[in-house]
Design a protein around this motif. Structure first.
Motif, PDB file in Angstrom:
ATOM      1  N   GLU A  29       0.854  -1.181   0.000  1.00 60.33           N
ATOM      2  CA  GLU A  29       0.000   0.000   0.000  1.00 60.33           C
ATOM      3  C   GLU A  29       0.898   1.241   0.000  1.00 60.33           C
ATOM      4  O   GLU A  29       2.077   1.167   0.368  1.00 60.33           O
ATOM      5  CB  GLU A  29      -0.897   0.003   1.246  1.00 60.33           C
ATOM      6  CG  GLU A  29      -1.875  -1.160   1.307  1.00 60.33           C
ATOM      7  CD  GLU A  29      -2.930  -1.097   0.230  1.00 60.33           C
ATOM      8  OE1 GLU A  29      -3.339   0.010  -0.152  1.00 60.33           O
ATOM      9  OE2 GLU A  29      -3.347  -2.179  -0.233  1.00 60.33           O
ATOM     10  N   VAL A  30       0.361   2.363  -0.401  1.00 61.52           N
ATOM     11  CA  VAL A  30       1.112   3.610  -0.399  1.00 61.52           C
ATOM     12  C   VAL A  30       1.590   3.886   1.023  1.00 61.52           C
ATOM     13  O   VAL A  30       0.825   3.813   1.981  1.00 61.52           O
ATOM     14  CB  VAL A  30       0.239   4.769  -0.914  1.00 61.52           C
ATOM     15  CG1 VAL A  30       0.969   6.094  -0.782  1.00 61.52           C
ATOM     16  CG2 VAL A  30      -0.170   4.525  -2.351  1.00 61.52           C
ATOM     17  N   GLY A  31       2.881   4.183   1.150  1.00 63.79           N
ATOM     18  CA  GLY A  31       3.456   4.485   2.452  1.00 63.79           C
ATOM     19  C   GLY A  31       4.114   3.301   3.133  1.00 63.79           C
ATOM     20  O   GLY A  31       4.868   3.488   4.080  1.00 63.79           O
TER      21      GLY A  31
END
Length: 70
Positions: A29-31
């Motif tokens: 996921e982003v991050g």
């Protein structure tokens, strides 16, 4: 009849394919941080992601189909 070696080889390849296919289905996921891995650099020596991120942010960019016929 199949030899024991052929059956063993088939089982190992099946297990390897299972691991590769199931791990490829999980995306970050982003991050999220990327898992540590190592690839050979242009000089042939291994380069670890953790060594690079210790120096600062890293951008990984690929040309997936840059030199393939379309």
């Amino acid at each position: 009849m199949f030899s024991t070696r052929a059956v063993s080889r088939c089982l190992v390849l099946t297990a390897l394919a299972f691991v590769v296919l199931t791990s490829a289905a999980v995306a970050l996921e982003v991050g999220q941080k990327a898992p540590d891995f190592a690839l050979n650099g242009t000089d042939g020596k291994p380069v670890k992601l953790s060594d690079l991120t210790a120096k600062g942010p890293v951008v990984i960019y690929t040309f997936i189909a840059a030199y393939t016929p379309t």
